[in-house]
Design an enzyme around this catalytic site. Structure first.
Site, mmCIF file in Angstrom:
data_model
loop_
_atom_site.group_PDB
_atom_site.id
_atom_site.type_symbol
_atom_site.label_atom_id
_atom_site.label_comp_id
_atom_site.label_asym_id
_atom_site.label_seq_id
_atom_site.Cartn_x
_atom_site.Cartn_y
_atom_site.Cartn_z
ATOM 1 N N ASP A 290 0.810 -1.221 0.000
ATOM 2 C CA ASP A 290 0.000 0.000 0.000
ATOM 3 C C ASP A 290 0.844 1.272 0.000
ATOM 4 O O ASP A 290 0.630 2.173 0.819
ATOM 5 C CB ASP A 290 -0.949 0.023 1.210
ATOM 6 C CG ASP A 290 -1.732 -1.267 1.365
ATOM 7 O OD1 ASP A 290 -2.105 -1.850 0.329
ATOM 8 O OD2 ASP A 290 -1.968 -1.693 2.514
ATOM 9 N N GLU B 135 -11.427 0.612 -3.380
ATOM 10 C CA GLU B 135 -10.701 1.143 -2.221
ATOM 11 C C GLU B 135 -9.488 1.936 -2.697
ATOM 12 O O GLU B 135 -9.324 2.173 -3.888
ATOM 13 C CB GLU B 135 -10.277 -0.013 -1.299
ATOM 14 C CG GLU B 135 -9.415 -1.054 -1.981
ATOM 15 C CD GLU B 135 -9.297 -2.358 -1.203
ATOM 16 O OE1 GLU B 135 -10.093 -2.584 -0.275
ATOM 17 O OE2 GLU B 135 -8.395 -3.152 -1.533
#
Length: 521
Positions: free
Chosen positions: A15, A188
């Site tokens: 991420d 997301e």
């Protein structure tokens, strides 16, 4: 022409989020149940990175007590505005518990960073901040569509203004986009940018596994409606098959260099020995250009490659990290982590000079608790790790040694222990909570050298009383239980030092003189 090798951050670094301040670049990644949380890296050329700290390095910032494996800190975003750095992230309490979003700030990226400001009305995960040119600041995240989900894990991206002085969301909420792909799930990792008069919304779709993808939409108004790029997904590797060297590419952030070039950081994995990803999700770098006000990733190829052309920036290498930590410094090196927030005084670098002392705790590494474990990421498919330990068990519950860890149910433990009154070195494989003794040898020594060598998915374990007298404990152990593909979850494999009294009281400790970790080329 000069090239660089992906990934730019090998091993468990998922991420990635990036920002630029002048000629300096800063990058952060997720840490889940590990402490300290959210490592922050600095670069001058986008390729060579040095860690300058952890953003969440105090218990007052990060309470991981009782946090299950692969929960905790999700998907940080780093931004810089008007002299201040912001890191916003989600704290996931449990598999079904609350998702709590917060941000911290610092004037210096080296820290200290503030205690968290909790955004109590911010739902969902993967928050981001956007600073508009009219002075307003916006929060984006994901949530279930107010009209209801049409299929499993159907989410949308939503937006609301945030008052950073008061630490609250204000004004109406806005539904922005539920992605580009029909019946896609897990929308997301949203990021907003304003470029050439367009608002761009970059998100991840398809989940963080094999079907992961990056999609983009744009609008002239920040609240939409957003137009999906006809070229979506603009980046994915799912069409390349499960045997391609880089898989599950997604969860991206972008940055423009001081010379006007554009680059994207994203996560991906390198499976090896089959579809097994022991290293977890790593951070990769890929260039892109703009055509008709839409991003085109790695033109002519459209994928992330292992070897790519070096950015048009002056190369800046940092001093090489020493392979061996002799524990002579007053503080642990930045590569070391604990599992969950360390509450007790169970470790020390001062009680014995030049050693890391681990006091035996009742808690074990087979529980979702804070055990006496100090570990670092496995960052290479082929590696060598060795430590030397002073420890003499006095009770059968007392153990210390070396652990290769995926989570509390999947691990290898190379421990020195007492069995039937005799000292032994043993190797235990724990798979899905079931333990198997792989090897055991009698040994009477106070100083013990412990060594692991991995060649792909073959892990070899050795021990000895001196570097010149190393013995085989077990060779060619299948290491695939350390992969997320077997164990599940979102983290990569760790290797480190461990001590426990297995639920009993003990005043014993284990002293580690040094720890060496290096890639085998």
């Amino acid at each position: 022409m000069k090239t660089f090798q992906n990934p730019i951050l090998p091993g468990f670094h998922p991420d990635p989020s990036i920002c630029r301040v002048g000629e300096d670049y800063y990058l952060v990644t997720s840490t889940f149940e590990y402490f300290p949380g959210v490592p922050i890296y600095h670069s001058k050329d986008l390729v060579h990175w040095r860690q300058i700290g952890h953003i969440l390095d105090r218990p007052s910032q990060l309470n991981l007590d009782g946090t299950p494996c692969s929960r905790g800190i999700y998907a940080p975003t780093i931004r810089y505005h008007d002299g201040l750095f912001y890191m916003i992230s989600t704290f996931v309490e449990s598999k079904t518990g609350a998702r709590r979003n917060f941000y911290v700030t610092a004037s210096d990226p080296n820290g200290p960073w503030s205690d968290p400001v909790w955004l109590e009305t911010a739902i969902g995960i993967d928050p981001s901040l956007f600073f508009d040119d009219d002075g307003k600041v916006y929060y984006t995240g994901n949530r279930k569509p107010p009209s209801g989900q049409t299929h499993l894990k159907h989410n949308e991206i939503w937006l609301q203004e945030v008052d950073l002085e008061k630490g609250v969301l204000v004004g109406p909420t806005n539904s922005l986009w539920d992605g580009a792909l029909k019946n896609a799930h897990a929308q997301e990792a949203s990021h907003l940018y304003k470029i050439n008069g367009w608002y761009y919304l970059l998100i991840a779709e398809g989940g963080t596994g094999f079907t992961h993808a990056v999609t983009v939409a744009r609008s002239k108004s920040i609240t939409g409606p957003y137009e999906s790029a006809k070229t979506n997904p603009i980046l994915t590797h799912r069409h390349l098959g499960r045997h391609y060297p880089i898989t599950n590419i997604g969860h991206a952030d972008i940055v423009q260099t001081q010379d006007g070039d554009w680059w994207m950081v994203c996560l991906g994995s390198r499976p090896y020995g089959g579809p097994y990803r022991n290293l977890g999700r790593e951070s990769f770098l890929v260039p892109f250009i703009w055509e008709n006000d839409w991003p085109v990733i790695n033109p002519g190829k459209g994928i992330v490659e292992m070897e790519m052309l070096f950015p048009n920036l002056p190369e800046k290498k940092w001093p090489a990290k020493q392979a061996c930590d002799s524990f002579d410094a007053p503080h642990l090196g930045m590569e070391w982590n604990f599992i969950r927030t360390p509450r007790e005084d169970f470790w020390s670098l001062q009680e014995r000079t030049g050693h890391l002392r681990l006091k035996l705790k009742r808690e074990t590494i087979m529980e979702e608790k804070n055990s006496a474990f100090v570990g670092r990421r496995q960052q290479h498919m082929n590696f060598f790790a060795e430590t030397v330990m002073d420890f003499s068990p006095k009770k059968e519950e007392e153990v210390a040694g070396l652990v290769l860890l995926q989570n509390h149910q999947y691990q290898f433990r190379m421990e020195y222990a007492l069995e039937n009154g005799k000292k032994v070195i043993h190797l235990i494989k724990r798979e899905d909570g079931i333990e198997e003794m792989l090897a055991k040898n009698a040994l009477n020594a106070s100083k013990l050298f412990l060594q692991v060598e991995a060649q792909g998915q073959d892990y070899h374990f050795y021990y000895g009383t001196s570097p010149e007298q190393m013995n085989v404990l077990k060779e060619k152990v299948n290491g695939t239980i350390l992969s997320t593909d077997v164990a599940g979850g979102f983290v990569g494999a760790y290797i480190g030092m461990y001590a426990s009294s297995n639920g009993t009281e003990s005043d014993q400790h284990a002293d580690f003189d040094w720890f060496e970790y290096r890639e085998i080329r």
